[in-house]
Scaffold this motif. Structure first.
Motif, PDB file in Angstrom:
ATOM      1  N   CYS A  75      -9.842  -5.154 140.508  1.00  0.00           N
ATOM      2  CA  CYS A  75      -8.587  -5.237 139.771  1.00  0.00           C
ATOM      3  C   CYS A  75      -8.270  -3.886 139.142  1.00  0.00           C
ATOM      4  O   CYS A  75      -9.129  -3.283 138.492  1.00  0.00           O
ATOM      5  CB  CYS A  75      -8.677  -6.302 138.675  1.00  0.00           C
ATOM      6  N   GLY A  77      -5.358  -3.622 137.303  1.00  0.00           N
ATOM      7  CA  GLY A  77      -4.315  -3.944 136.319  1.00  0.00           C
ATOM      8  C   GLY A  77      -4.582  -3.189 135.027  1.00  0.00           C
ATOM      9  O   GLY A  77      -5.626  -2.546 134.867  1.00  0.00           O
ATOM     10  N   THR A  78      -3.650  -3.294 134.079  1.00  0.00           N
ATOM     11  CA  THR A  78      -3.722  -2.475 132.859  1.00  0.00           C
ATOM     12  C   THR A  78      -5.022  -2.681 132.079  1.00  0.00           C
ATOM     13  O   THR A  78      -5.714  -1.715 131.749  1.00  0.00           O
ATOM     14  CB  THR A  78      -2.516  -2.794 131.948  1.00  0.00           C
ATOM     15  N   ALA A  79      -5.383  -3.940 131.809  1.00  0.00           N
ATOM     16  CA  ALA A  79      -6.578  -4.184 130.996  1.00  0.00           C
ATOM     17  C   ALA A  79      -7.821  -3.616 131.680  1.00  0.00           C
ATOM     18  O   ALA A  79      -8.683  -3.000 131.034  1.00  0.00           O
ATOM     19  CB  ALA A  79      -6.746  -5.681 130.752  1.00  0.00           C
ATOM     20  N   CYS A  80      -7.909  -3.809 132.972  1.00  0.00           N
ATOM     21  CA  CYS A  80      -9.078  -3.308 133.710  1.00  0.00           C
ATOM     22  C   CYS A  80      -9.063  -1.787 133.761  1.00  0.00           C
ATOM     23  O   CYS A  80     -10.095  -1.136 133.612  1.00  0.00           O
ATOM     24  CB  CYS A  80      -9.115  -3.904 135.112  1.00  0.00           C
ATOM     25  N   CYS A 116      -3.471  -7.319 138.452  1.00  0.00           N
ATOM     26  CA  CYS A 116      -4.154  -8.276 137.570  1.00  0.00           C
ATOM     27  C   CYS A 116      -4.477  -9.600 138.267  1.00  0.00           C
ATOM     28  O   CYS A 116      -3.615 -10.218 138.882  1.00  0.00           O
ATOM     29  CB  CYS A 116      -3.292  -8.546 136.347  1.00  0.00           C
ATOM     30  N   ILE A 117      -5.741 -10.002 138.145  1.00  0.00           N
ATOM     31  CA  ILE A 117      -6.121 -11.269 138.765  1.00  0.00           C
ATOM     32  C   ILE A 117      -6.291 -12.367 137.706  1.00  0.00           C
ATOM     33  O   ILE A 117      -6.870 -13.415 137.964  1.00  0.00           O
ATOM     34  CB  ILE A 117      -7.404 -11.126 139.628  1.00  0.00           C
ATOM     35  N   GLY A 118      -5.814 -12.082 136.503  1.00  0.00           N
ATOM     36  CA  GLY A 118      -5.768 -13.111 135.467  1.00  0.00           C
ATOM     37  C   GLY A 118      -7.084 -13.354 134.746  1.00  0.00           C
ATOM     38  O   GLY A 118      -7.274 -14.407 134.154  1.00  0.00           O
ATOM     39  N   CYS A 120      -8.355 -10.944 132.475  1.00  0.00           N
ATOM     40  CA  CYS A 120      -8.357  -9.712 131.670  1.00  0.00           C
ATOM     41  C   CYS A 120      -9.452  -9.703 130.606  1.00  0.00           C
ATOM     42  O   CYS A 120      -9.962  -8.648 130.243  1.00  0.00           O
ATOM     43  CB  CYS A 120      -7.001  -9.499 131.002  1.00  0.00           C
ATOM     44  N   VAL A 125     -12.805  -6.137 136.209  1.00  0.00           N
ATOM     45  CA  VAL A 125     -13.185  -7.276 137.036  1.00  0.00           C
ATOM     46  C   VAL A 125     -13.057  -6.952 138.525  1.00  0.00           C
ATOM     47  O   VAL A 125     -12.136  -6.255 138.939  1.00  0.00           O
ATOM     48  CB  VAL A 125     -12.221  -8.465 136.760  1.00  0.00           C
TER      49      VAL A 125
HETATM   50  S1  FES Z   1      -5.885  -6.516 134.345  1.00  0.00           S
HETATM   51 FE1  FES Z   1      -7.662  -6.939 135.477  1.00  0.00          FE
HETATM   52  S2  FES Z   1      -7.836  -9.073 135.312  1.00  0.00           S
HETATM   53 FE2  FES Z   1      -6.022  -8.625 134.262  1.00  0.00          FE
END
Ligand code: FES
Length: 157
Positions: A75, A77-80, A116-118, A120, A125
């Motif tokens: 992932c 996404g932003t958090a990752c 993002c795979i949900g 976060c 992840v």
């Molecule tokens: S940003 Fe990676 S799981 Fe949401």
């Protein structure tokens, strides 16, 4: 391949609006969509080759190259990203010796980066097949991948 294609075509009438389901079934049967298969689909559903190739490249679910036995998805996404996904990505590429979207020479792994795979809360992840691994760091990532090299089911770390 001809036999595999014929077995898929046998369940369809060969009409234009069957293009996507036929491509899906061909991919399921062969594992990906080789050019030759897409040409055969084009003839079967009577849709120009350019349209068939266009559809196959547009939808992320279609794969034009052979895929590995295990699909590693990291992932980004932003958090990752904030929690170090890029360092994990470097480690995955280093361990598997591939770039994003590529498959290892031994056809064991395909590496993909996804949004993002949900999950976060577990960032960073990755998933390998249907298993999810969170709170990754580069060393742990390497150990996880190695379990899949040794065991087809992997994931015991
Ligand atoms: S940003 Fe990676 S799981 Fe949401």
């Amino acid at each position: 391949m001809e036999e595999q294609l014929n077995s898929v075509f046998a369940s369809y009438k060969g009409s234009k609006n069957e293009l996507i389901p036929v491509l899906q079934d061909v991919q399921e049967e062969i594992g990906y969509l080789p050019e030759e298969a897409m040409r055969a689909v084009s003839r079967f559903v009577k849709v120009p080759e350019s349209k068939v190739f266009g559809v196959a490249t547009f939808y992320a679910r279609f794969h034009l190259k052979p895929r590995g036995e295990h699909i590693v998805r990291l992932c980004c996404g932003t958090a990752c990203h904030v929690r170090g996904a890029m360092k994990v990505a470097d480690k995955v590429k280093d361990v598997l010796k591939v770039e994003v979207g590529e498959t290892t020479e031994d056809k064991k792994f395909t590496y993909e980066e996804v949004a993002c795979i949900g999950a976060c809360g577990l960032a960073p992840v990755m998933t390998i097949d249907d298993k999810t691994f969170g709170k990754l760091d580069p060393d742990r990532t390497k150990s996880i991948i190695e379990t899949f090299v040794e065991e087809p089911e992997g994931g015991q770390v």
